[in-house]
Design a protein around this motif. Structure first.
Motif, PDB file in Angstrom:
ATOM      1  N   ILE A  11       0.855  -1.181   0.000  1.00 26.39           N
ATOM      2  CA  ILE A  11       0.000   0.000   0.000  1.00 26.39           C
ATOM      3  C   ILE A  11       0.896   1.236   0.000  1.00 26.39           C
ATOM      4  O   ILE A  11       2.009   1.194   0.536  1.00 26.39           O
ATOM      5  CB  ILE A  11      -0.945   0.052   1.227  1.00 26.39           C
ATOM      6  CG1 ILE A  11      -0.138   0.016   2.532  1.00 26.39           C
ATOM      7  CG2 ILE A  11      -1.968  -1.076   1.165  1.00 26.39           C
ATOM      8  CD1 ILE A  11      -0.969   0.212   3.770  1.00 26.39           C
ATOM      9  N   PRO A  12       0.454   2.336  -0.608  1.00 27.01           N
ATOM     10  CA  PRO A  12       1.266   3.559  -0.599  1.00 27.01           C
ATOM     11  C   PRO A  12       1.247   4.223   0.777  1.00 27.01           C
ATOM     12  O   PRO A  12       0.200   4.306   1.415  1.00 27.01           O
ATOM     13  CB  PRO A  12       0.583   4.443  -1.654  1.00 27.01           C
ATOM     14  CG  PRO A  12      -0.838   3.959  -1.691  1.00 27.01           C
ATOM     15  CD  PRO A  12      -0.781   2.476  -1.403  1.00 27.01           C
ATOM     16  N   ILE A  13       2.412   4.663   1.246  1.00 26.44           N
ATOM     17  CA  ILE A  13       2.541   5.381   2.508  1.00 26.44           C
ATOM     18  C   ILE A  13       2.959   6.814   2.188  1.00 26.44           C
ATOM     19  O   ILE A  13       4.055   7.047   1.666  1.00 26.44           O
ATOM     20  CB  ILE A  13       3.593   4.737   3.432  1.00 26.44           C
ATOM     21  CG1 ILE A  13       3.282   3.258   3.671  1.00 26.44           C
ATOM     22  CG2 ILE A  13       3.681   5.503   4.747  1.00 26.44           C
ATOM     23  CD1 ILE A  13       2.004   3.005   4.415  1.00 26.44           C
ATOM     24  N   ILE A  22      -4.956  -9.118   4.632  1.00 24.04           N
ATOM     25  CA  ILE A  22      -4.900  -7.790   5.237  1.00 24.04           C
ATOM     26  C   ILE A  22      -4.580  -6.743   4.179  1.00 24.04           C
ATOM     27  O   ILE A  22      -5.165  -5.654   4.149  1.00 24.04           O
ATOM     28  CB  ILE A  22      -3.852  -7.762   6.365  1.00 24.04           C
ATOM     29  CG1 ILE A  22      -4.311  -8.654   7.518  1.00 24.04           C
ATOM     30  CG2 ILE A  22      -3.604  -6.337   6.854  1.00 24.04           C
ATOM     31  CD1 ILE A  22      -3.338  -8.735   8.666  1.00 24.04           C
ATOM     32  N   THR A  23      -3.644  -7.070   3.283  1.00 24.59           N
ATOM     33  CA  THR A  23      -3.297  -6.146   2.202  1.00 24.59           C
ATOM     34  C   THR A  23      -4.527  -5.772   1.381  1.00 24.59           C
ATOM     35  O   THR A  23      -4.801  -4.591   1.126  1.00 24.59           O
ATOM     36  CB  THR A  23      -2.233  -6.775   1.288  1.00 24.59           C
ATOM     37  OG1 THR A  23      -0.987  -6.844   1.988  1.00 24.59           O
ATOM     38  CG2 THR A  23      -2.041  -5.950   0.020  1.00 24.59           C
ATOM     39  N   ASN A  24      -5.278  -6.757   0.974  1.00 21.96           N
ATOM     40  CA  ASN A  24      -6.451  -6.477   0.140  1.00 21.96           C
ATOM     41  C   ASN A  24      -7.534  -5.727   0.913  1.00 21.96           C
ATOM     42  O   ASN A  24      -8.244  -4.893   0.341  1.00 21.96           O
ATOM     43  CB  ASN A  24      -7.009  -7.774  -0.431  1.00 21.96           C
ATOM     44  CG  ASN A  24      -6.124  -8.347  -1.530  1.00 21.96           C
ATOM     45  OD1 ASN A  24      -5.391  -7.612  -2.190  1.00 21.96           O
ATOM     46  ND2 ASN A  24      -6.182  -9.664  -1.720  1.00 21.96           N
ATOM     47  N   ALA A  25      -7.668  -6.000   2.219  1.00 16.68           N
ATOM     48  CA  ALA A  25      -8.640  -5.266   3.024  1.00 16.68           C
ATOM     49  C   ALA A  25      -8.236  -3.800   3.133  1.00 16.68           C
ATOM     50  O   ALA A  25      -9.079  -2.903   3.018  1.00 16.68           O
ATOM     51  CB  ALA A  25      -8.752  -5.888   4.416  1.00 16.68           C
ATOM     52  N   LEU A  26      -6.946  -3.535   3.352  1.00  8.05           N
ATOM     53  CA  LEU A  26      -6.463  -2.157   3.428  1.00  8.05           C
ATOM     54  C   LEU A  26      -6.613  -1.463   2.076  1.00  8.05           C
ATOM     55  O   LEU A  26      -7.020  -0.298   1.999  1.00  8.05           O
ATOM     56  CB  LEU A  26      -5.001  -2.138   3.872  1.00  8.05           C
ATOM     57  CG  LEU A  26      -4.728  -2.485   5.335  1.00  8.05           C
ATOM     58  CD1 LEU A  26      -3.226  -2.683   5.559  1.00  8.05           C
ATOM     59  CD2 LEU A  26      -5.249  -1.384   6.255  1.00  8.05           C
ATOM     60  N   GLU A  30      -9.499   2.421  -1.594  1.00 13.26           N
ATOM     61  CA  GLU A  30     -10.115   2.450  -2.923  1.00 13.26           C
ATOM     62  C   GLU A  30      -9.110   2.077  -4.002  1.00 13.26           C
ATOM     63  O   GLU A  30      -9.070   2.659  -5.092  1.00 13.26           O
ATOM     64  CB  GLU A  30     -10.742   3.821  -3.197  1.00 13.26           C
ATOM     65  CG  GLU A  30     -11.861   4.162  -2.215  1.00 13.26           C
ATOM     66  CD  GLU A  30     -12.524   5.501  -2.517  1.00 13.26           C
ATOM     67  OE1 GLU A  30     -11.999   6.246  -3.370  1.00 13.26           O
ATOM     68  OE2 GLU A  30     -13.568   5.781  -1.917  1.00 13.26           O
ATOM     69  N   LEU A  31      -8.264   1.071  -3.680  1.00  6.86           N
ATOM     70  CA  LEU A  31      -7.333   0.502  -4.635  1.00  6.86           C
ATOM     71  C   LEU A  31      -7.785  -0.919  -4.950  1.00  6.86           C
ATOM     72  O   LEU A  31      -8.434  -1.571  -4.142  1.00  6.86           O
ATOM     73  CB  LEU A  31      -5.914   0.463  -4.058  1.00  6.86           C
ATOM     74  CG  LEU A  31      -5.292   1.808  -3.687  1.00  6.86           C
ATOM     75  CD1 LEU A  31      -3.983   1.582  -2.940  1.00  6.86           C
ATOM     76  CD2 LEU A  31      -5.055   2.661  -4.937  1.00  6.86           C
ATOM     77  N   GLY A  32      -7.425  -1.411  -6.115  1.00  6.07           N
ATOM     78  CA  GLY A  32      -7.791  -2.767  -6.480  1.00  6.07           C
ATOM     79  C   GLY A  32      -6.942  -3.787  -5.740  1.00  6.07           C
ATOM     80  O   GLY A  32      -5.940  -3.442  -5.099  1.00  6.07           O
ATOM     81  N   PRO A  33      -7.322  -5.055  -5.780  1.00  7.89           N
ATOM     82  CA  PRO A  33      -6.521  -6.111  -5.151  1.00  7.89           C
ATOM     83  C   PRO A  33      -5.095  -6.096  -5.681  1.00  7.89           C
ATOM     84  O   PRO A  33      -4.862  -5.768  -6.851  1.00  7.89           O
ATOM     85  CB  PRO A  33      -7.261  -7.406  -5.554  1.00  7.89           C
ATOM     86  CG  PRO A  33      -8.658  -6.968  -5.836  1.00  7.89           C
ATOM     87  CD  PRO A  33      -8.536  -5.588  -6.432  1.00  7.89           C
ATOM     88  N   TYR A  34      -4.159  -6.460  -4.816  1.00 10.16           N
ATOM     89  CA  TYR A  34      -2.751  -6.374  -5.204  1.00 10.16           C
ATOM     90  C   TYR A  34      -2.325  -7.558  -6.061  1.00 10.16           C
ATOM     91  O   TYR A  34      -2.671  -8.708  -5.807  1.00 10.16           O
ATOM     92  CB  TYR A  34      -1.852  -6.343  -3.967  1.00 10.16           C
ATOM     93  CG  TYR A  34      -0.379  -6.408  -4.326  1.00 10.16           C
ATOM     94  CD1 TYR A  34       0.289  -5.273  -4.760  1.00 10.16           C
ATOM     95  CD2 TYR A  34       0.307  -7.619  -4.269  1.00 10.16           C
ATOM     96  CE1 TYR A  34       1.623  -5.326  -5.119  1.00 10.16           C
ATOM     97  CE2 TYR A  34       1.649  -7.683  -4.631  1.00 10.16           C
ATOM     98  CZ  TYR A  34       2.313  -6.536  -5.052  1.00 10.16           C
ATOM     99  OH  TYR A  34       3.626  -6.600  -5.406  1.00 10.16           O
ATOM    100  N   ASP A  35      -1.562  -7.238  -7.124  1.00 10.66           N
ATOM    101  CA  ASP A  35      -0.791  -8.252  -7.838  1.00 10.66           C
ATOM    102  C   ASP A  35       0.452  -7.553  -8.368  1.00 10.66           C
ATOM    103  O   ASP A  35       0.625  -6.340  -8.200  1.00 10.66           O
ATOM    104  CB  ASP A  35      -1.602  -8.905  -8.969  1.00 10.66           C
ATOM    105  CG  ASP A  35      -2.124  -7.897  -9.983  1.00 10.66           C
ATOM    106  OD1 ASP A  35      -1.351  -6.996 -10.383  1.00 10.66           O
ATOM    107  OD2 ASP A  35      -3.297  -7.992 -10.386  1.00 10.66           O
ATOM    108  N   ASP A  36       1.345  -8.267  -8.992  1.00  7.49           N
ATOM    109  CA  ASP A  36       2.622  -7.693  -9.412  1.00  7.49           C
ATOM    110  C   ASP A  36       2.444  -6.512 -10.353  1.00  7.49           C
ATOM    111  O   ASP A  36       3.253  -5.585 -10.374  1.00  7.49           O
ATOM    112  CB  ASP A  36       3.485  -8.761 -10.097  1.00  7.49           C
ATOM    113  CG  ASP A  36       3.969  -9.808  -9.103  1.00  7.49           C
ATOM    114  OD1 ASP A  36       4.003  -9.491  -7.901  1.00  7.49           O
ATOM    115  OD2 ASP A  36       4.307 -10.928  -9.536  1.00  7.49           O
TER     116      ASP A  36
END
Length: 224
Positions: free
Chosen positions: A29-31, A194-198, A203-209
């Motif tokens: 996630i972006p910080i 947790i990543t996908n919930a955050l 309002e970001l899509g599910p993470y992948d490469d």
């Protein structure tokens, strides 16, 4: 992840870069922002707001950071803590059965108690005193106007937000020792949840490469 703060969370330094990128790469996630609070500022800030109320999970003691010959004692149940007591409360790790994870819970407890206290009528009249403490003891890349905007936007965050925790009590990871140094290795599948919930809350899509570079670019742009 409070354990990362030992790296030195300072802007425009190598340590800040590693801390920042470690959190981003771990959770994907972006910080955008950070806040660094020194021990002195923590103690003075808690004292200025009149202390904090906590629910101590068990009896324990911790050394006073300013006098190692002095023990600060805590008794299970409700307690009102001044600045030095609160600092000892959030620092203790060795006498906690859950180690760092128990300490993390107590740190979160004090932060929530402090935020609640700051919103009280008595504290609102201490804006100048608190601003002086903040100016001398806290480093952040947030502008004053941004801090005010965040406070207005998230003033009710405690009652409406969801907390995400790497729960170590439910078999979501394992203890490991590498070169005699302890590490907690979380289950990658659990971290992914947790990543996908955050990311959903952001309002970001599910993470992948394929989303990694886009997130990093977004974060870099927002922090300039």
């Amino acid at each position: 992840m409070p354990l990362l703060f030992w790296l030195g969370f300072c802007r425009n330094t190598t340590e800040n870069y590693f801390t920042h990128t470690t959190v981003e790469n771990f959770l994907h996630i972006p910080i955008d922002y950070y806040v660094k609070v020194g021990f002195k500022g923590f103690v003075e800030g808690v004292d200025e707001i009149g202390g904090v109320d906590v629910d101590v999970p068990f009896d324990f003691w911790e050394k006073n950071i300013y006098d190692h010959n002095k023990h600060i004692n805590f008794t299970k149940g409700p307690m009102h803590l001044d600045g030095e007591q609160a600092l000892a409360y959030v620092r203790m790790r060795k006498r906690d059965p859950r180690g760092d994870f128990g300490r993390n819970d107590r740190q979160r407890q004090v932060i929530e108690a402090a935020l609640s206290q700051v919103k009280s009528a008595n504290t609102l009249f201490k804006v100048d005193e608190l601003s002086d403490i903040v100016g001398k003891n806290i480093e952040t890349n947030l502008m004053p106007s941004e801090i005010y905007a965040l406070e207005k936007q998230y003033s009710n965050i405690k009652s409406t937000s969801k907390s995400f925790t790497l729960d170590t009590t439910q078999g979501h990871g394992s203890d490991e020792y590498i070169n005699n140094i302890y590490y907690y290795a979380p289950d990658p599948n659990y971290v992914q949840q947790i990543t996908n919930a955050l990311r959903k809350q952001l309002e970001l899509g599910p993470y992948d490469d394929s989303t990694s570079n886009a997130d990093t670019t977004m974060s870099t742009t927002n922090t300039q």
